[in-house]
Design a protein around this motif. Structure first.
Motif, PDB file in Angstrom:
ATOM      1  N   CYS A 110       0.025   9.085   0.535  1.00  0.00           N
ATOM      2  CA  CYS A 110      -1.212   9.190  -0.102  1.00  0.00           C
ATOM      3  C   CYS A 110      -1.722  10.657   0.498  1.00  0.00           C
ATOM      4  CB  CYS A 110      -2.262   8.368   0.465  1.00  0.00           C
ATOM      5  SG  CYS A 110      -2.508   8.077   1.920  1.00  0.00           S
ATOM      6  N   GLY A 140      -8.249  -1.028  -0.460  1.00  0.00           N
ATOM      7  CA  GLY A 140      -7.169  -0.840   0.846  1.00  0.00           C
ATOM      8  C   GLY A 140      -5.859  -0.786   0.271  1.00  0.00           C
ATOM      9  N   ASN A 141      -5.619   0.082  -0.622  1.00  0.00           N
ATOM     10  CA  ASN A 141      -4.378   0.348  -1.233  1.00  0.00           C
ATOM     11  C   ASN A 141      -3.813   1.655  -0.846  1.00  0.00           C
ATOM     12  OD1 ASN A 141      -4.794  -1.809  -2.854  1.00  0.00           O
ATOM     13  ND2 ASN A 141      -5.042  -0.585  -4.529  1.00  0.00           N
ATOM     14  N   LEU A 142      -4.352   2.208   0.517  1.00  0.00           N
ATOM     15  CA  LEU A 142      -3.823   3.416   0.967  1.00  0.00           C
ATOM     16  C   LEU A 142      -2.792   3.047   2.223  1.00  0.00           C
ATOM     17  CD1 LEU A 142      -6.372   6.226   0.760  1.00  0.00           C
ATOM     18  CD2 LEU A 142      -4.838   5.672  -1.018  1.00  0.00           C
ATOM     19  N   TYR A 143      -3.629   2.381   2.987  1.00  0.00           N
ATOM     20  CA  TYR A 143      -2.733   1.825   4.324  1.00  0.00           C
ATOM     21  C   TYR A 143      -3.081   0.388   4.388  1.00  0.00           C
ATOM     22  CZ  TYR A 143      -1.928   6.539   5.560  1.00  0.00           C
ATOM     23  OH  TYR A 143      -1.480   7.819   5.657  1.00  0.00           O
ATOM     24  N   THR A 164     -10.365   7.612   4.496  1.00  0.00           N
ATOM     25  CA  THR A 164     -11.417   7.492   3.465  1.00  0.00           C
ATOM     26  C   THR A 164     -12.627   8.174   3.986  1.00  0.00           C
ATOM     27  OG1 THR A 164     -10.654   5.359   2.451  1.00  0.00           O
ATOM     28  CG2 THR A 164     -12.864   6.265   1.812  1.00  0.00           C
ATOM     29  N   SER A 186      -8.725   3.602  -2.359  1.00  0.00           N
ATOM     30  CA  SER A 186      -8.861   3.364  -0.969  1.00  0.00           C
ATOM     31  C   SER A 186      -9.668   2.091  -0.621  1.00  0.00           C
ATOM     32  CB  SER A 186      -9.114   4.664   0.147  1.00  0.00           C
ATOM     33  OG  SER A 186     -10.558   4.923  -0.357  1.00  0.00           O
ATOM     34  N   LYS A 195      -6.642  -1.645   7.784  1.00  0.00           N
ATOM     35  CA  LYS A 195      -7.908  -1.188   7.273  1.00  0.00           C
ATOM     36  C   LYS A 195      -8.518  -0.315   8.275  1.00  0.00           C
ATOM     37  CE  LYS A 195     -12.544  -3.362   5.828  1.00  0.00           C
ATOM     38  NZ  LYS A 195     -13.228  -2.560   6.576  1.00  0.00           N
ATOM     39  N   ASN A 245      -6.875   2.956   6.746  1.00  0.00           N
ATOM     40  CA  ASN A 245      -7.111   3.041   5.664  1.00  0.00           C
ATOM     41  C   ASN A 245      -8.706   3.861   5.440  1.00  0.00           C
ATOM     42  OD1 ASN A 245      -6.547   2.173   2.596  1.00  0.00           O
ATOM     43  ND2 ASN A 245      -8.859   1.649   2.932  1.00  0.00           N
ATOM     44  N   ASP A 246      -9.613   3.100   6.163  1.00  0.00           N
ATOM     45  CA  ASP A 246     -11.219   3.564   6.122  1.00  0.00           C
ATOM     46  C   ASP A 246     -11.342   4.938   6.749  1.00  0.00           C
ATOM     47  OD1 ASP A 246     -11.363   1.393   4.634  1.00  0.00           O
ATOM     48  OD2 ASP A 246     -13.056   0.404   6.006  1.00  0.00           O
ATOM     49  N   PRO A 264       0.789  -1.369  -0.024  1.00  0.00           N
ATOM     50  CA  PRO A 264       0.014   0.013   0.089  1.00  0.00           C
ATOM     51  C   PRO A 264       0.818   1.371  -0.085  1.00  0.00           C
ATOM     52  CG  PRO A 264      -0.960  -1.512   1.652  1.00  0.00           C
ATOM     53  CD  PRO A 264       0.458  -2.123   1.173  1.00  0.00           C
TER      54      PRO A 264
END
Length: 324
Positions: free
Chosen positions: A33, A84-87, A97, A81, A90, A93-94, A28
């Protein structure tokens, strides 16, 4: 092409790539980001301030384009996101988002992920919410089974003028998450009220109206909506739904138009469907390697230009008055 056939094609494609490559590509993005998110919001706020401080027709047009560019960037990062490609974590990440990305597009991480996962898992079938034939949320030509548009431009005009799609895009997931979305936008309205000029740009009687909120949603429902429809057509329309490789395109990379229409390397849509866990920021490197080392991938739907010659993306012939 059902879910099992899509997943089978993805497994077969992954098997052709060395595991060490996949480990590097699928790591990620992490903290960088946040710089991209900050850049996109800076574009949006700069566009707003340009018009708010110097209101005129030229600054209004410039503000619309700049704000749309920022919105396209947020949309791309939100897309990344929900895979799950930012962090790696989870929850983080969310959180990112739901604070900075999805509510600006009238959605949430959970709701956006559910819809988009169906698009990936059921690509090109009736259960595809974006490109499924007769699916109530699909682009108009898929929803109505109309395949007589031979050019992207005529198809774009047909789809973009669809009141059903427009309403779905404008309202987003407001009905499903009213408290979160109304609360988020109320907070944005409060914060941006401190950036408002001393004189009211918009008012209803003696009540001042937040210019930022109005301008943001005006752009989202006009220019950004148009670019959203165009991008959806570019990605899949007019192709046979016989598999991911046949039903998906990769667009040109590196031009100013690509940076505007498909920012953060969102142009590698074919590769994104084949390897959805690769962050957008790593798609260019992955694409370069695959074009040299994977013959099947290299022969798929790749385009180097938008309009420069007869093989350009926008000049491709689509349907022939028959089902795809």
């Amino acid at each position: 092409m059902g879910k099992q056939s899509v997943l089978g094609e993805l497994r077969a494609f992954r098997a052709t790539i060395p595991q060490e490559k996949l480990r590097v590509w699928e790591n990620p993005t992490g903290w960088p980001c946040l710089l991209k998110i900050a850049r996109d919001w800076a574009l949006i706020l700069a566009a707003y301030q340009l018009f708010a401080r110097f209101p005129s027709s030229p600054t209004f047009i410039a503000a619309l384009l700049l704000m749309s560019w920022g919105q396209r960037g947020l949309s791309t990062l939100a897309h990344d996101s929900i895979h799950g490609n930012l962090y790696k974590n989870k929850w983080i990440n969310d959180l990112v988002t739901n604070v900075f990305l999805a509510p600006a597009l009238m959605s949430t991480a959970k709701l956006q992920r559910a819809s988009h996962s169906a698009h990936h898992n059921y690509l090109g079938t009736e259960d595809d919410p974006d490109h499924g034939e007769h699916n109530p949320t699909s682009l108009r030509h898929y929803r109505t089974g109309t395949y007589c548009h031979k050019s992207m431009f005529s198809l774009f005009l047909y789809d973009v003028m669809d009141p059903v799609l427009f309403l779905h895009s404008a309202l987003g997931d407001l009905k499903a998450a009213p408290v979160l979305l109304i609360g988020w936008w109320a907070a944005v309205g409060l914060l941006t009220s401190f950036l408002e000029p001393s004189y009211p740009l918009l008012s209803l009687g003696n009540i001042r109206i937040n210019t930022f909120v109005v301008l943001f949603h005006f752009v989202r429902c006009t220019i950004s909506y148009g670019f959203y429809v165009l991008r959806e057509i570019i990605d899949h329309s007019g192709l046979p739904s016989n598999g991911v490789l046949e039903f998906t395109r990769s667009s040109p990379w590196g031009s100013w138009f690509q940076k505007f229409l498909q920012p953060h390397d969102d142009n590698y849509h074919l590769l994104h469907h084949l390897l959805p866990k690769v962050p957008m920021s790593k798609l260019h490197v992955a694409d370069s390697w695959l074009m040299k080392n994977n013959e099947e991938y290299a022969k798929a739907n790749h385009f180097d230009t938008y309009l420069e010659d007869h093989k350009s993306l926008f000049l491709q012939q689509l349907h022939s008055c028959a089902n795809e």
